[in-house]
Scaffold this active site. Sequence first.
Site: not given
Length: 337
Positions: A82, A274, A328-330
Amino acid sequence: MNHFPSESLPHARTFLGWPPADSGWGRHVAEVRADVAAIALTIAAYEPVVLLAGPNDAAEAATACGGAVEVVPVPVDDVWLRDTGPVFVTAPDGTVHGIDFRFNGWGGKQEHGRDGRVARRVLERFGIPRVEAPFVAEGGSLETDGAGTLLVTESSLVNDNRNPGRTRDDIERELTALLGVRKVIWVEGVRGADITDCHIDSLARFVGPAEVLLSRPPRSPRPDVWTRVYERARAALEAATDAEGRVLEIIDLPEPDPAELGDRGPDFLGSYVNYYVTGGPGGAVVVPRFGDRGADEEAAALLGALHPGREVRTVEIHALAEGGGGIHCATTHQPAS
């Protein structure tokens, strides 16, 4: 003018990264890889998934994910696509362009020799026009309703570790020009409490027109820094309007109870906000699961209700969460053209 589309619209593909053996995860790299594979396979049931991996790691990544996921030889330092990948916009002629926000390790906090080149390499690999941003940011610092409103934290963007000498007004002008948004809502955030300097995608997300989901920390008689971040964010959102002038509806999403999670490290991120949405109707909302059964079920039910027509898929991500990130970050998504 460019258009920064909502994540809920159809995607051409989702990108993830396979952590190399020499990453900062050390002895936990196998657990992190298992989390990445679980996320990739879940999303692959709904849309194409591309997994970035270095030459020495590609075979293991392919074995872990099978034929459902395309593995491409783009080396990475870490899993946080992300932030390291491009941010995609639709140009006035309808073509998709990728913005390279010149990732610098969240202000020099982490090695990023490979991650700093991920955006450029992805865009070259898939033949997508590249736009170099005139300032440093990460995809996790940008949240849009897809209709002209952008939600950001000041602590992440107006920070000398990324953009020395730039004022909030400077950065807002550049954001509106690059992304084609008409309204930027600023939330204070906090500097230095985590590696991202408080990214918006673990704090607040748009779930509909003038609807914002806000991560609420566990109630405590002695509020910590994240409780103060939440309270200030709520106050800012209550006072804000979107690009259409509408007052925002704010929906709290409680985080898991630490007492139900066992031993967790100082970087643990217990944010259900997230989550990830696969694009288009009939897709899925992919929700983290942490081990507090009641909170996990409440989050899945609420997110399902807020994303009607999508299947709710939960994925346990203990290793990723220990590293301060989430689903979400990944992931990062390329919108369909």
